[in-house]
Design an enzyme around this catalytic site. Structure first.
Site, short mmCIF file in Angstrom:
data_model
loop_
_atom_site.label_atom_id
_atom_site.label_comp_id
_atom_site.label_asym_id
_atom_site.label_seq_id
_atom_site.Cartn_x
_atom_site.Cartn_y
_atom_site.Cartn_z
N HIS A 275 12.10 -16.94 29.42
CA HIS A 275 11.44 -18.38 29.36
C HIS A 275 11.33 -19.05 30.78
O HIS A 275 10.62 -19.04 31.47
CB HIS A 275 12.04 -19.60 28.54
CG HIS A 275 12.11 -18.83 26.97
ND1 HIS A 275 10.97 -18.76 26.43
CD2 HIS A 275 13.11 -18.97 26.12
CE1 HIS A 275 11.29 -18.43 25.26
NE2 HIS A 275 12.42 -18.32 25.09
N ASP A 326 8.92 -13.33 20.72
CA ASP A 326 10.07 -14.37 20.71
C ASP A 326 10.19 -14.52 19.18
O ASP A 326 10.59 -13.76 18.23
CB ASP A 326 9.93 -15.50 21.50
CG ASP A 326 10.99 -16.56 21.53
OD1 ASP A 326 12.16 -16.38 20.93
OD2 ASP A 326 10.96 -17.46 22.29
#
Length: 458
Positions: A275, A326
């Site tokens: 991220h 994810d």
């Protein structure tokens, strides 16, 4: 289990994207799952498997496979403002009922869908370790072995990243009851790693790394020990995903997450920072120059309302990135790439952001960068080249969005127009695991998944 060790064949592509660039009339000879030779500008021969367009397989740098089972179940607004933190509470409740068989079934569906989308290797950021009561299994890698079995069921390449998770907040605060299935101490985690390495021994080209979950979940001392346990393997960590995380880190240490990590760990090419959404310009440049990879997951980051990564500054400083799925709310490699570019367009109010110079193809630049960065993050060699794993994708040249496309035009049209519907074949170590867009074991995998979900969400 899909046998990937004995593939002996030759595949001919009318056009193929090699590690050196696009080429025409390409014969790829495969032996023992690896690319033995590549010959260009030659016609197909009698027994060649013939396809129109060939691409290298993509690495999925960040997956929580079990979350595939809750896809779509967190889209109901609560009484207040919904955020990552309210989503996390829903995830905690879902995870409470998963057993090894259920995890294997859910992960197998996720991995089959990844292969259908063009992902040929997954970085499984795996933090589910204990039984529903929070008690260690007799085999500390019981749930990791379910992940390994799912990889064998589907044929996907596996970089397994067991997660160290010991605390609920910065500074070593005690874990919450909802985190009881995740937690370890350092000695127990070392035993887990030994059991995982033994469990992956029979899986072709499996890689084992480690994943300190986040700066919330590890102390500085624990992070130092974990780097030693990793050896030369990959190290992945969630970092700077949410503004609250940044604020809490500053309150604890006086530094922002990326800033703190750069000062307290040896960040190099082994690392993947997942991220890294919220960084200052100085942090962004420092991370880009470290040699680490950023793991970007645009679909999940949009789904959770995380924010947009500072891609322009990062790329200008030479930063490397890979893409991941994810939360697996939607598994689609082309959509991850498209959303990455479109998010940057909305942020900059401009077009063709993820490319460096006039005249360059945005799709080609993004795809090439993600192949390189993703392979680095997962500890393997990426791209179609002699000696590399024969991990390949074929596109259907008759797809309406690919008509009369050549070279980089193919990539732009694939990523921005056709999407995953153009993928007709996927090979993993030379074994075809996706035909006509469908995983070869899709029906059996889907049936097992349905049975598992009936028990989990009833």
């Amino acid at each position: 289990m899909i046998d990937q060790n004995n593939a002996e064949k030759t595949v001919h592509f009318g056009q193929a994207l090699l590690a050196t660039g696009w080429a025409e009339k390409v014969r790829v000879a495969i032996s023992g799952g690896l690319i033995a030779t590549i010959t260009v500008d030659v016609e197909a021969q009698g027994n060649d498997d013939r396809h129109a367009i060939g691409l290298p397989g993509m690495s999925n740098v960040h997956s929580h496979a079990f979350q595939r089972g809750m896809a779509g179940l967190a889209e109901v607004r609560g009484p207040g403002s919904d955020s990552f933190w309210t989503w996390r509470d829903i995830m905690y409740r879902f995870v409470d009922r998963i057993d090894p068989d259920g995890l294997r079934a859910i992960a197998a569906l996720a991995y089959a869908e990844m292969l259908e989308a063009g992902f040929t290797r997954v970085g499984e950021f795996h933090y589910l370790h204990r039984d529903p009561a929070g008690v260690a299994y007799a085999n500390p890698a019981e749930l990791s072995h379910a992940i390994i079995a799912a990889a064998a069921d589907t044929g996907i390449g596996l970089t397994h990243l067991p997660v160290f998770y010991a605390h609920s907040g910065f500074g070593g605060t005690a874990p919450r009851h909802a985190q009881r299935r995740f937690v370890h101490d350092l000695d127990g985690f070392a035993r887990l790693l030994d059991a995982v390495r033994a469990g992956t021994a029979a899986l072709p080209d499996a890689i084992v790394g480690i994943a300190p979950h986040s700066l919330r979940a590890v102390t500085a001392d624990e992070l130092g020990h974990l780097q030693t346990l990793a050896g030369t393997g990959p190290i992945h960590i969630h970092l700077a995903e949410q503004l609250k995380e940044v604020e809490d880190c500053v309150a604890w240490s006086g530094q922002r997450p990326v800033e703190w990590l750069m000062d307290h760990a040896n960040i190099d090419a082994r690392w993947c920072l997942v991220h890294a959404t919220h960084m200052t310009g100085e942090e962004t440049v420092a991370l880009a120059q470290s040699g680490a990879v950023v793991g970007l997951c645009p679909i999940t980051e949009a789904n959770l309302g995380d924010g947009l990564f500072p891609a322009v500054t990062y790329q200008a400083a030479g930063g490397r990135f890979g893409i991941g799925t994810d939360s697996n709310v939607l598994i689609d490699m082309s959509e991850e790439m498209r959303l990455l570019e479109y998010g940057q367009r909305l942020l900059a109010r401009a077009r063709n952001i993820m490319t460096a110079a006039p005249g360059q193809s945005t799709g080609q630049e993004m795809f090439d960068a993600a192949v390189r960065g993703g392979a680095q993050a997962l500890g393997v060699a990426g791209g179609l080249a002699v000696g590399h794993a024969a991990d390949m994708i074929s596109l259907d040249s008759s797809h309406v969005s690919l008509v009369e496309r050549k070279g980089a035009q193919i990539m732009d049209s694939f990523l921005f127009a056709a999407g995953r519907s153009a993928i007709d074949g996927v090979w993993r170590r030379g074994t075809m695991v996706v035909r006509s867009g469908k995983h070869v074991a899709r029906d059996a995998i889907s049936d097992r998944y349905r049975r598992a979900l009936q028990l989990l969400v009833a």
